[in-house]
Design an enzyme around this catalytic site. Sequence first.
Site, PDB file in Angstrom:
ATOM      1  N   ALA A  91       0.862  -1.178   0.000  1.00  0.00           N
ATOM      2  CA  ALA A  91       0.000   0.000   0.000  1.00  0.00           C
ATOM      3  C   ALA A  91       0.901   1.232   0.000  1.00  0.00           C
ATOM      4  O   ALA A  91       2.071   1.156   0.399  1.00  0.00           O
ATOM      5  CB  ALA A  91      -0.885  -0.021   1.240  1.00  0.00           C
TER       6      ALA A  91
ATOM      7  N   GLY B 267       0.609  -4.982   0.923  1.00  0.00           N
ATOM      8  CA  GLY B 267      -0.553  -5.062   0.037  1.00  0.00           C
ATOM      9  C   GLY B 267      -0.275  -5.838  -1.244  1.00  0.00           C
ATOM     10  O   GLY B 267      -1.213  -6.361  -1.865  1.00  0.00           O
TER      11      GLY B 267
ATOM     12  N   GLU C  29      -0.683  -9.354  -0.325  1.00  0.00           N
ATOM     13  CA  GLU C  29      -2.126  -9.533  -0.094  1.00  0.00           C
ATOM     14  C   GLU C  29      -2.896  -9.600  -1.416  1.00  0.00           C
ATOM     15  O   GLU C  29      -3.856 -10.371  -1.545  1.00  0.00           O
ATOM     16  CB  GLU C  29      -2.635  -8.393   0.788  1.00  0.00           C
ATOM     17  CG  GLU C  29      -2.072  -8.484   2.212  1.00  0.00           C
ATOM     18  CD  GLU C  29      -2.331  -7.227   3.037  1.00  0.00           C
ATOM     19  OE1 GLU C  29      -2.014  -6.116   2.569  1.00  0.00           O
ATOM     20  OE2 GLU C  29      -2.856  -7.353   4.155  1.00  0.00           O
TER      21      GLU C  29
ATOM     22  N   GLU D  74       4.378  -4.820   7.529  1.00  0.00           N
ATOM     23  CA  GLU D  74       3.589  -3.760   8.164  1.00  0.00           C
ATOM     24  C   GLU D  74       3.987  -3.435   9.595  1.00  0.00           C
ATOM     25  O   GLU D  74       4.021  -2.264   9.980  1.00  0.00           O
ATOM     26  CB  GLU D  74       2.086  -4.129   8.127  1.00  0.00           C
ATOM     27  CG  GLU D  74       1.446  -4.020   6.747  1.00  0.00           C
ATOM     28  CD  GLU D  74       1.557  -5.294   5.922  1.00  0.00           C
ATOM     29  OE1 GLU D  74       2.326  -6.203   6.312  1.00  0.00           O
ATOM     30  OE2 GLU D  74       0.877  -5.383   4.891  1.00  0.00           O
TER      31      GLU D  74
END
Length: 260
Positions: A66, A111, A114, A134
């Site tokens: 992200a 992300g 993910e 993260e």
Amino acid sequence: MAYKYLLLEKEDGIGILYINRPEAMNALNTDVLKELGQAAADVAADDEIKALIITGAGDKAFVAGADIKEMSALTATEGREFGITGGWAFRQIEKLEKAVIAAINGFALGGGCELAMACDIRLASDKAKFGQPEVGLGITPGFGGTQRLPRLVGEGRAMELILSANVINAEEAMRIGLVNHVYPVESLMDEAKKLAKKIISNAPLAVKFSKAAINKGIQTDIDTAMSIEADLFGICFATEDQKAGMGAFLAKEKAVFKGK
Ligand code: CAA
């Protein structure tokens, strides 16, 4: 439709979706996430696309996570909304009634890992790197990592990866079941296309129902899951493809499927 951060190509019934923000290692900001959700709807509606490959533009990253720049200024409420947007976008991909292959050509962090996990099948290049970094940034995984990683590799391995923020290479990712195959970077896309072609040579409704049975069944208890499977198995017998597939087998011919 036209995208700012994605490229969607079509080739022999296969859609190839590039996350196209190479200057930021294909990091996912809100706009990219919204486009991803839209792209899933576009692919769903496009009869010319029978299977989808998702990969990263450029030679370094699949998706490096992200967008940290965007996240750095978020409040708690905005952070939650950002997570919901990412979760929504990835669910649209996961729920596509067509096979989705992640061709992981480089960094798949946060992300990015993910996103790969929201795809049905993961193929990695030997240059790919995986991780959920993260906690090193002061946050939890927020686009499904805490949920899909343990389902995919088991709770113990997911705990280790997420709590340590360790980054692993493609071989290790294959060893723990995070990816199915590792290929030299030059042959990754050819291998992804080969697999997509094999999938779309099968009966489309049977492929769609199999994906649905796996995705729905894995979320529920075994009795409900077996009932989901029985329902979908039964529906197959009302399709032309079942007649074509079994008829061709008995006639020692190659089946021609219509997706009906
Ligand atoms: N967000 C925003 N920008 C990013 C980014 C990210 N996740 N990852 C890389 N970039 C940008 C860099 O800031 C840099 O931009 P500038 O040229 O403007 O400085 C550009 O991409 C190139 O990156 P690097 O110079 O860092 O390239 P490198 O080859 O030295 O390192 C890397 C590559 C190891 C992937 C490194 O960029 C990196 O560690 N990126 C962050 C990885 C990460 O922590 N991802 C998880 C994000 S959190 C998350 O995803 C939350 C969630 O679950 C939803």
